[in-house]
Scaffold this motif. Sequence first.
Motif, PDB file in Angstrom:
ATOM      1  N   ASN A   1      88.405  43.793-107.964  1.00  0.00           N
ATOM      2  CA  ASN A   1      89.628  43.612-108.894  1.00  0.00           C
ATOM      3  C   ASN A   1      90.972  43.820-108.180  1.00  0.00           C
ATOM      4  O   ASN A   1      92.096  43.098-108.690  1.00  0.00           O
ATOM      5  N   ILE A   2      90.987  44.204-106.844  1.00  0.00           N
ATOM      6  CA  ILE A   2      92.240  44.001-106.101  1.00  0.00           C
ATOM      7  C   ILE A   2      92.465  42.608-105.877  1.00  0.00           C
ATOM      8  O   ILE A   2      93.700  42.209-106.178  1.00  0.00           O
ATOM      9  N   LYS A   3      91.550  41.888-105.449  1.00  0.00           N
ATOM     10  CA  LYS A   3      91.745  40.532-105.276  1.00  0.00           C
ATOM     11  C   LYS A   3      92.086  39.925-106.510  1.00  0.00           C
ATOM     12  O   LYS A   3      93.020  38.917-106.443  1.00  0.00           O
ATOM     13  N   VAL A   4      91.627  40.188-107.704  1.00  0.00           N
ATOM     14  CA  VAL A   4      91.723  39.643-108.842  1.00  0.00           C
ATOM     15  C   VAL A   4      93.215  39.601-109.313  1.00  0.00           C
ATOM     16  O   VAL A   4      93.953  38.607-109.714  1.00  0.00           O
ATOM     17  N   ILE A   5      93.986  40.760-109.181  1.00  0.00           N
ATOM     18  CA  ILE A   5      95.220  41.112-109.568  1.00  0.00           C
ATOM     19  C   ILE A   5      96.228  40.512-108.434  1.00  0.00           C
ATOM     20  O   ILE A   5      97.537  40.309-108.948  1.00  0.00           O
ATOM     21  N   ASN A   6      95.854  40.538-107.250  1.00  0.00           N
ATOM     22  CA  ASN A   6      96.760  40.280-106.204  1.00  0.00           C
ATOM     23  C   ASN A   6      97.040  38.674-106.132  1.00  0.00           C
ATOM     24  O   ASN A   6      98.110  38.053-105.346  1.00  0.00           O
ATOM     25  N   GLU A   7      95.891  37.706-106.240  1.00  0.00           N
ATOM     26  CA  GLU A   7      95.850  36.640-105.829  1.00  0.00           C
ATOM     27  C   GLU A   7      96.456  35.405-106.793  1.00  0.00           C
ATOM     28  O   GLU A   7      96.500  34.031-106.092  1.00  0.00           O
ATOM     29  N   TYR A   8      96.702  35.620-107.726  1.00  0.00           N
ATOM     30  CA  TYR A   8      97.139  34.645-108.664  1.00  0.00           C
ATOM     31  C   TYR A   8      98.357  34.539-109.438  1.00  0.00           C
ATOM     32  O   TYR A   8      98.367  33.976-110.427  1.00  0.00           O
ATOM     33  N   HIS A   9      99.087  35.263-108.898  1.00  0.00           N
ATOM     34  CA  HIS A   9     100.612  35.348-109.639  1.00  0.00           C
ATOM     35  C   HIS A   9     101.404  34.031-109.803  1.00  0.00           C
ATOM     36  O   HIS A   9     101.815  34.156-110.994  1.00  0.00           O
ATOM     37  N   SER A  10     101.125  33.073-108.871  1.00  0.00           N
ATOM     38  CA  SER A  10     101.663  31.769-109.160  1.00  0.00           C
ATOM     39  C   SER A  10     100.949  30.982-110.275  1.00  0.00           C
ATOM     40  O   SER A  10     101.276  30.040-110.706  1.00  0.00           O
ATOM     41  N   HIS A  11      99.753  31.614-111.080  1.00  0.00           N
ATOM     42  CA  HIS A  11      98.976  30.929-111.698  1.00  0.00           C
ATOM     43  C   HIS A  11      98.878  31.619-113.202  1.00  0.00           C
ATOM     44  O   HIS A  11      97.812  32.402-113.365  1.00  0.00           O
ATOM     45  N   ALA A  12      99.910  31.161-114.006  1.00  0.00           N
ATOM     46  CA  ALA A  12      99.759  31.922-115.534  1.00  0.00           C
ATOM     47  C   ALA A  12      98.762  31.748-116.158  1.00  0.00           C
ATOM     48  O   ALA A  12      98.510  32.612-117.079  1.00  0.00           O
ATOM     49  N   ASN A  13      97.885  30.754-115.868  1.00  0.00           N
ATOM     50  CA  ASN A  13      96.983  30.393-117.109  1.00  0.00           C
ATOM     51  C   ASN A  13      95.562  31.072-116.409  1.00  0.00           C
ATOM     52  O   ASN A  13      94.491  31.126-116.891  1.00  0.00           O
ATOM     53  N   ILE A  14      95.686  31.837-115.089  1.00  0.00           N
ATOM     54  CA  ILE A  14      94.400  32.749-114.503  1.00  0.00           C
ATOM     55  C   ILE A  14      94.747  34.096-114.758  1.00  0.00           C
ATOM     56  O   ILE A  14      95.568  34.476-114.134  1.00  0.00           O
ATOM     57  N   LEU A  15      94.096  34.732-115.933  1.00  0.00           N
ATOM     58  CA  LEU A  15      94.262  35.754-116.280  1.00  0.00           C
ATOM     59  C   LEU A  15      93.499  36.993-115.717  1.00  0.00           C
ATOM     60  O   LEU A  15      92.266  36.828-115.862  1.00  0.00           O
ATOM     61  N   PRO A  16      93.863  37.921-115.163  1.00  0.00           N
ATOM     62  CA  PRO A  16      93.334  38.999-114.282  1.00  0.00           C
ATOM     63  C   PRO A  16      92.502  39.792-115.236  1.00  0.00           C
ATOM     64  O   PRO A  16      93.096  40.470-116.097  1.00  0.00           O
ATOM     65  N   CYS A  17      91.262  40.336-114.971  1.00  0.00           N
ATOM     66  CA  CYS A  17      90.537  41.436-115.784  1.00  0.00           C
ATOM     67  C   CYS A  17      89.762  42.257-114.554  1.00  0.00           C
ATOM     68  O   CYS A  17      89.599  41.816-113.565  1.00  0.00           O
ATOM     69  N   ILE A  18      89.807  43.594-115.172  1.00  0.00           N
ATOM     70  CA  ILE A  18      89.498  44.660-114.486  1.00  0.00           C
ATOM     71  C   ILE A  18      87.931  45.033-114.867  1.00  0.00           C
ATOM     72  O   ILE A  18      87.944  45.144-116.214  1.00  0.00           O
ATOM     73  N   GLY A  19      87.046  45.164-113.848  1.00  0.00           N
ATOM     74  CA  GLY A  19      85.741  45.678-114.381  1.00  0.00           C
ATOM     75  C   GLY A  19      85.019  46.400-113.320  1.00  0.00           C
ATOM     76  O   GLY A  19      85.364  46.551-112.300  1.00  0.00           O
ATOM     77  N   LEU A  20      83.854  46.945-113.763  1.00  0.00           N
ATOM     78  CA  LEU A  20      82.884  47.646-112.957  1.00  0.00           C
ATOM     79  C   LEU A  20      81.478  47.160-113.493  1.00  0.00           C
ATOM     80  O   LEU A  20      80.820  47.769-114.498  1.00  0.00           O
ATOM     81  N   HIS A  21      80.753  46.220-112.862  1.00  0.00           N
ATOM     82  CA  HIS A  21      79.575  45.496-113.392  1.00  0.00           C
ATOM     83  C   HIS A  21      78.407  46.690-113.174  1.00  0.00           C
ATOM     84  O   HIS A  21      78.408  47.631-112.330  1.00  0.00           O
ATOM     85  N   PRO A  22      77.797  46.636-114.162  1.00  0.00           N
ATOM     86  CA  PRO A  22      76.257  47.880-114.026  1.00  0.00           C
ATOM     87  C   PRO A  22      75.650  47.764-112.893  1.00  0.00           C
ATOM     88  O   PRO A  22      75.352  48.603-112.286  1.00  0.00           O
ATOM     89  N   ASN A  23      75.405  46.628-112.454  1.00  0.00           N
ATOM     90  CA  ASN A  23      74.667  46.304-111.090  1.00  0.00           C
ATOM     91  C   ASN A  23      75.596  47.119-109.805  1.00  0.00           C
ATOM     92  O   ASN A  23      74.816  47.384-108.962  1.00  0.00           O
ATOM     93  N   GLU A  24      76.672  46.979-110.094  1.00  0.00           N
ATOM     94  CA  GLU A  24      77.706  47.562-108.951  1.00  0.00           C
ATOM     95  C   GLU A  24      77.555  49.296-109.002  1.00  0.00           C
ATOM     96  O   GLU A  24      77.657  49.952-107.929  1.00  0.00           O
ATOM     97  N   VAL A  25      77.672  49.687-110.462  1.00  0.00           N
ATOM     98  CA  VAL A  25      77.570  50.861-110.509  1.00  0.00           C
ATOM     99  C   VAL A  25      76.438  51.732-109.703  1.00  0.00           C
ATOM    100  O   VAL A  25      76.464  52.711-109.117  1.00  0.00           O
ATOM    101  N   ILE A  26      75.159  51.306-109.952  1.00  0.00           N
ATOM    102  CA  ILE A  26      73.869  51.867-109.293  1.00  0.00           C
ATOM    103  C   ILE A  26      73.919  51.723-107.762  1.00  0.00           C
ATOM    104  O   ILE A  26      73.177  52.563-107.242  1.00  0.00           O
ATOM    105  N   LYS A  27      74.777  50.760-107.153  1.00  0.00           N
ATOM    106  CA  LYS A  27      74.650  50.512-105.975  1.00  0.00           C
ATOM    107  C   LYS A  27      75.633  51.579-105.154  1.00  0.00           C
ATOM    108  O   LYS A  27      75.510  51.749-103.994  1.00  0.00           O
ATOM    109  N   LEU A  28      76.587  52.012-105.944  1.00  0.00           N
ATOM    110  CA  LEU A  28      77.733  52.869-105.152  1.00  0.00           C
ATOM    111  C   LEU A  28      77.244  54.236-105.076  1.00  0.00           C
ATOM    112  O   LEU A  28      76.529  55.009-105.836  1.00  0.00           O
ATOM    113  N   GLU A  29      77.584  54.842-103.803  1.00  0.00           N
ATOM    114  CA  GLU A  29      77.444  56.360-103.683  1.00  0.00           C
ATOM    115  C   GLU A  29      78.226  57.136-104.527  1.00  0.00           C
ATOM    116  O   GLU A  29      79.259  56.601-105.145  1.00  0.00           O
TER     117      GLU A  29
END
Length: 265
Positions: free
Chosen positions: A55-83
């Motif tokens: 998410n941090i990468k998505v929001i920080n790396e594309y400011h100069s590209h107005a057609n690349i729209l940042p979305c925030i998420g937490l994939h279910p497969n990531e949810v179960i991997k996390l402590e």
Amino acid sequence: NLCYILLIMVEIKPNTYIDIHAHLSDERFDSVREKLIDRLQDFIVLNAGENKKENIKVINEYHSHANILPCIGLHPNEVIKLEEGQLSENMSYLGENISKFFAVSEIGLDYKGKTEDNIALEKRVLEQILSLSEKYGKVCILHSRKSMADLLDILKSYKIKAILHNFEGNSTQLSMAVDAGFFISVSTGFMKFKKDSLIKKIPLDHLFFETDSPALNADGAPGELNTPLNIVKIMQYFADLRHVSMEELIERIRSNFINVFRVNL
């Protein structure tokens, strides 16, 4: 977030292709990303995040590209991997930063190979994210694997705009989703898995397209990297099956996009 929406309302010109779900921050794009983005001038791409780091990468790396729209998420497969502490950190980031992102993606349920405890955790986290999305008026783009019945049931409790990414449901679930006002995203994978019968039943006013790139290669060619450029292939495939022109289809998706995302204005 308002500036993103106002900008996108200006930039959605006729003949613009819209990829409602892709993962441009995926490391598989590292060697080609810059050149690829240069080729996406006539495309709008919703760039999904799967965890805090992405998410941090998505929001920080594309400011100069107005057609690349940042979305925030937490994939279910990531949810179960996390402590427990990591999950709390991911959820805190999401809650504190959701307003900065264009949409919420990728979230959902994934029951493949999961225990009952895994599934219960996925549901609990999804409900928390849906509550946040409702509070901030965010459109949600949702993943489902072997979980469509539960996903549709959970969504009934929230007043949100929902787009069901790479729709995995059957015809009955398609009707239920449409009746509930949800939108159906047809992926490049529909070509590989020959979901023609389902394609023929999706109402055009509930339709979006996606590549889910770099996954779900349109041609199934081993080793070939899927990119948002392939949105043209799945749209042409759909147009041929439904006997509509590409011009009509492009304009319909443009209209759907404006209608769905103006909810944030």
